[in-house]
Design a protein around this motif. Sequence first.
Motif, PDB file in Angstrom:
ATOM      1  N   UNK A 178       0.861  -1.183   0.000  1.00 37.14           N
ATOM      2  CA  UNK A 178       0.000   0.000   0.000  1.00 37.14           C
ATOM      3  C   UNK A 178       0.897   1.232   0.000  1.00 37.14           C
ATOM      4  N   UNK A 179       0.702   2.075  -0.982  1.00 40.99           N
ATOM      5  CA  UNK A 179       1.509   3.284  -1.134  1.00 40.99           C
ATOM      6  C   UNK A 179       0.782   4.484  -0.553  1.00 40.99           C
ATOM      7  N   UNK A 180       1.494   5.263   0.283  1.00 39.70           N
ATOM      8  CA  UNK A 180       1.040   6.582   0.728  1.00 39.70           C
ATOM      9  C   UNK A 180       2.186   7.538   0.412  1.00 39.70           C
ATOM     10  N   UNK A 181       2.012   8.332  -0.637  1.00 40.49           N
ATOM     11  CA  UNK A 181       3.088   9.168  -1.179  1.00 40.49           C
ATOM     12  C   UNK A 181       2.659  10.621  -1.035  1.00 40.49           C
ATOM     13  N   UNK A 182       3.327  11.362  -0.156  1.00 43.93           N
ATOM     14  CA  UNK A 182       2.955  12.740   0.149  1.00 43.93           C
ATOM     15  C   UNK A 182       3.790  13.696  -0.702  1.00 43.93           C
TER      16      UNK A 182
END
Length: 383
Positions: free
Chosen positions: A213-217
Motif C-alpha cells: 500500500x503506497x502513501x506518497x505525500x
Amino acid sequence: MSDPSYDVVILGSGPVGCVLALSLARNAVHPERIALMGPDPAPRAPDQAIDPRALALNHGSRQFLQHLNAWPARAAEVLTVHVSQAGHLGRTVIDQAELGVPRLGCVVSYDELLESLHAAVQRSGVQRITERPPRPAAGRPVTLRLGHGTVSSRLALVSDGARPQGLHREYDQAAVLATIRAGQPAPGRAFERFTRTGPLALLPHPAGQDLYSLVWCVRPPQATVLAGLPDAAFNQALQNAFGQRLGALRRLGSAHTFPLSLHAGPSLQGLGTLAVGNAAQTLHPVAGQGLNLGLRDAAQLAHMLQPWLASPDQPLQPLLEHYARRRRLDRGLTLGITDMLPRLFATDNPLLRHACGLGLAALDLLPALRTPLARHLLQGQRL
C-alpha cells in the motif's frame, strides 16, 4: 422529564465509532440502550479492484480489536520498519524483537476492517440508526434531530470524522494512494522514506505477499499530475523517488489523492458531548498514527465509563472531564510527532536536512534514543 431514548448515542459508524460501541456494550447492563448512528457502508462489487485504503494498526490496536472479536480475516504483519531520507546518508530500522513483541503491527484493508466491525456490532445488542449523524444539541439530555423526529441521549460521542475546530495547520501536501506490486518483496518490512516533498510509505498489503500500500505525500499540484499518469510513467516516478530496495515497482489499478492538514480540538464539547478519533484530532498520515490514536481514545473512554454504564443515573460530566485530562499527554505527544516529522524532513534548508540524516543515524546506533520513540508509536501513552 421522561427518560432519554438512549444512554449513549455514537455519532459516526466508522472504525472508531464501531469500536466505541463494542467496548461500551461489553460493560453495559443494557447494551440495547447504546445506539450507533451512521449509514451502512456501500457493498463492494466482487470484481472491484484492490482497495488502496489500507490501514496500519500497531500491536496494541491489534490486541484491542482481537479482544473485541472484531479482527478481520486478512492482515499483513509488519515486523520491521525501515526509515530513510532521500538524498542523504543515515537511516534507522525499528524491529519487533528489540521491543519484545511478536510484531510491530499489521496492515488491514479499510473495507474488510469495517465489515468485521459492523458484523461484531450486529452481534453486540447495540442499536443501529442508519441515518447520517446530525450535530448534537448539548444539554441534559443531549438531543438529536433526525428525519423522523427527535432522539435524546444522556451521552453523545462524536466520531463522525468532521474536522475539529481549534488547532489547524495546512501542510501544502496531498497523499497519493495506490496499490503497488514489488518485483522483490521483503515480507514483514514496511518502509518510510522522507523526500523533499513529504514522506513516502510502502506498507505490506494484506491482499498479497508481493503487494504494498503506497502513501506518497507530495505538493498538491504534483499529486494531481501523478494520479493522472499512465502506469509506465507513474511507475518510473515512484521508482525514482523510492529506489531499488523492492525491485521493480508497478501500480495496480488507479491512484487516488486527498489533501493533508492538521485539525485538533477539545475532546469535551459541552454537557454530555465528547469527541473522539478524527472528530477530536485529524493527523498527518506519517507513521500511521491517526486511527491508532483514535482507538486509544475509545479504549480509555470505555474503561472510564464502566461505573457509569452500570448506573447511568449517576453524575456523568466529572467522568468526561477526567477522561479529557487523562488523554492530553497521549494526544499531545502524538500530535507533536506527526506534525513535526513531515515539516522537518521537507525543509529546504540543507543544514537541517543533513541534521535529519544524522538524527536517523543516531537513532539507529543508540537504542536509548530509538526505543522510547518506537514504544510510543507502538502503543502510545497509556496512563
